[in-house]
Enzyme design. Structure first.
Site, PDB file in Angstrom:
ATOM      1  N   ASN A 107      13.040  15.109 -13.624  1.00 53.57           N
ATOM      2  CA  ASN A 107      13.405  14.382 -14.839  1.00 53.57           C
ATOM      3  C   ASN A 107      13.747  15.306 -16.005  1.00 53.57           C
ATOM      4  OD1 ASN A 107      12.734  12.199 -13.270  1.00 53.57           O
ATOM      5  ND2 ASN A 107      10.989  11.548 -14.489  1.00 53.57           N
TER       6      ASN A 107
ATOM      7  N   GLU B 168      15.744   1.253  -4.922  1.00 50.63           N
ATOM      8  CA  GLU B 168      15.745   0.018  -5.716  1.00 50.63           C
ATOM      9  C   GLU B 168      16.995  -0.062  -6.596  1.00 50.63           C
ATOM     10  OE1 GLU B 168      11.471  -1.499  -6.716  1.00 50.63           O
ATOM     11  OE2 GLU B 168      11.533   0.645  -7.169  1.00 50.63           O
TER      12      GLU B 168
ATOM     13  N   ASN C 188      14.834   3.497 -16.568  1.00 51.11           N
ATOM     14  CA  ASN C 188      15.089   3.660 -15.132  1.00 51.11           C
ATOM     15  C   ASN C 188      16.571   3.759 -14.814  1.00 51.11           C
ATOM     16  OD1 ASN C 188      12.434   3.690 -14.276  1.00 51.11           O
ATOM     17  ND2 ASN C 188      12.333   1.486 -13.917  1.00 51.11           N
TER      18      ASN C 188
ATOM     19  N   ALA D  33       0.832  -1.207   0.000  1.00 53.96           N
ATOM     20  CA  ALA D  33       0.000   0.000   0.000  1.00 53.96           C
ATOM     21  C   ALA D  33       0.862   1.251   0.000  1.00 53.96           C
ATOM     22  CB  ALA D  33      -0.941  -0.011   1.204  1.00 53.96           C
TER      23      ALA D  33
ATOM     24  N   LYS E 291      11.786  -0.661 -19.881  1.00 56.31           N
ATOM     25  CA  LYS E 291      11.623   0.083 -18.638  1.00 56.31           C
ATOM     26  C   LYS E 291      12.941   0.157 -17.862  1.00 56.31           C
ATOM     27  CE  LYS E 291       9.212   2.263 -15.497  1.00 56.31           C
ATOM     28  NZ  LYS E 291       8.181   1.644 -14.657  1.00 56.31           N
TER      29      LYS E 291
ATOM     30  N   ASN F 175      16.775   7.339 -13.047  1.00 59.59           N
ATOM     31  CA  ASN F 175      16.737   7.227 -11.587  1.00 59.59           C
ATOM     32  C   ASN F 175      18.049   7.591 -10.902  1.00 59.59           C
ATOM     33  OD1 ASN F 175      14.156   5.956 -10.119  1.00 59.59           O
ATOM     34  ND2 ASN F 175      14.190   5.275 -12.234  1.00 59.59           N
TER      35      ASN F 175
END
Length: 301
Positions: free
Chosen positions: A199, A260, A185, A8, A181, A189
């Site tokens: 960006n 990440e 990224n 969530a 993708k 990123n």
């Protein structure tokens, strides 16, 4: 059709609120506190500083998930996946799972699943969680999905019922979908996270644009992309279309959260090592971001 959503955060809240228009949604949260807040207030969706609606879904802690829904969408960060997958494998095999993570580092984890149908996807939406039950929708886009293993019957059923304003598109093969993708990224990123810029700055500032080009050349070599020019244009186009967005890695760093980086740059560095290719720029960026994470953890302790 019953749909479960595990996680969530910003994407989990956005998906739960959007899919609730067409499905019976159960949202599985990390804490009981968040589940209670969502059940009390619903999920508030903001866009352009205005509330666009409130969606009411059933929210419970993840500890109560048993895979009873026809399809479960997993929206947690890649570094949170091992614990989720351990739980999934501990329970009787579930029918269908859809994983929506950045990068490609999670693919090896998915090979251990006993689930009949495993799907993967990429999300083009921009979203930011404001509090436990409020999400800001910063930019609309598509969700692209493909079969990792199994068959696409339940996925097609899911896609056919998704709301028109929240399109989900089936792709023929998962690898090129995730590769596209990852490529975007891996450039946007880390650079925005280290520079602390939106960006659009990566293409508006001529010196940053040179850095984008040089970094992309290293990534293209590792991924054996051809023609390189066409892929670079895609990266630049994403920067332009999402000019006002702050990348997920930048937002994680600003909030003192883990990033990440292992799922994105770590995957590329592993690929470079396997191919015995040098990756000095990626290595430098990886070390800088991991160092920032270490600094933040040190501050917290």
């Amino acid at each position: 059709m019953k749909v479960g959503i595990i996680g969530a955060g910003s994407i989990g809240l956005l998906f739960a609120a959007s899919l609730a228009k067409s499905f019976e949604v159960t949202l599985y949260t990390r804490t009981t506190e968040q589940a209670n807040k969502i059940n009390q207030n619903g999920i508030l969706v903001l866009k352009d500083s205005k509330q666009t609606g409130t969606a009411f879904v059933h929210a419970v802690p993840f500890t109560e998930w048993i895979g009873a829904e026809e399809i479960t969408v997993i929206t947690v960060k890649q570094y949170q996946l091992p614990a989720i997958i351990d739980t999934i494998n501990y329970l009787p095999p579930t029918e269908s799972l859809l994983f929506l993570q950045n990068g490609m580092g999670h693919l090896k984890l998915l090979e251990s699943l006993r689930t009949k149908n495993v799907f993967v996807g990429t999300v083009e939406h921009g979203a930011l969680r404001e509090n436990l039950y409020t999400v800001r929708h910063n930019g609309a886009g598509n969700t692209n999905v493909a079969v990792f293993h199994g068959d696409s019957a339940i996925l097609n059923k899911f896609i056919a019922s998704t709301p028109n304003d929240f399109p989900v598109l089936l792709q023929d093969h998962y690898y090129p979908m995730l590769l596209k993708k990852l490529m975007v990224n891996a450039v946007i990123n880390p650079l925005t996270a280290i520079l602390g810029v939106k960006n659009g700055s990566l293409v508006d500032n001529s010196f940053y644009l040179q850095a984008v080009t040089i970094l992309f050349a290293e990534i293209a070599s590792i991924l054996n992309l051809d023609p390189m020019e066409g892929y670079l244009e895609q990266v630049i186009e994403v920067c332009q279309k999402t000019a006002e967005n702050r990348s997920s890695m930048l937002k994680d760093m600003e909030a003192g959260r883990l990033t990440e980086v292992d799922a994105i740059l770590g995957y590329l560095l592993d690929e470079a090592k396997e191919q015995q290719k040098l990756a000095p720029l990626l290595t430098c960026l990886y070390c800088l971001i991991k160092g920032k994470e270490l600094d933040e953890r040190g501050k917290e302790s």
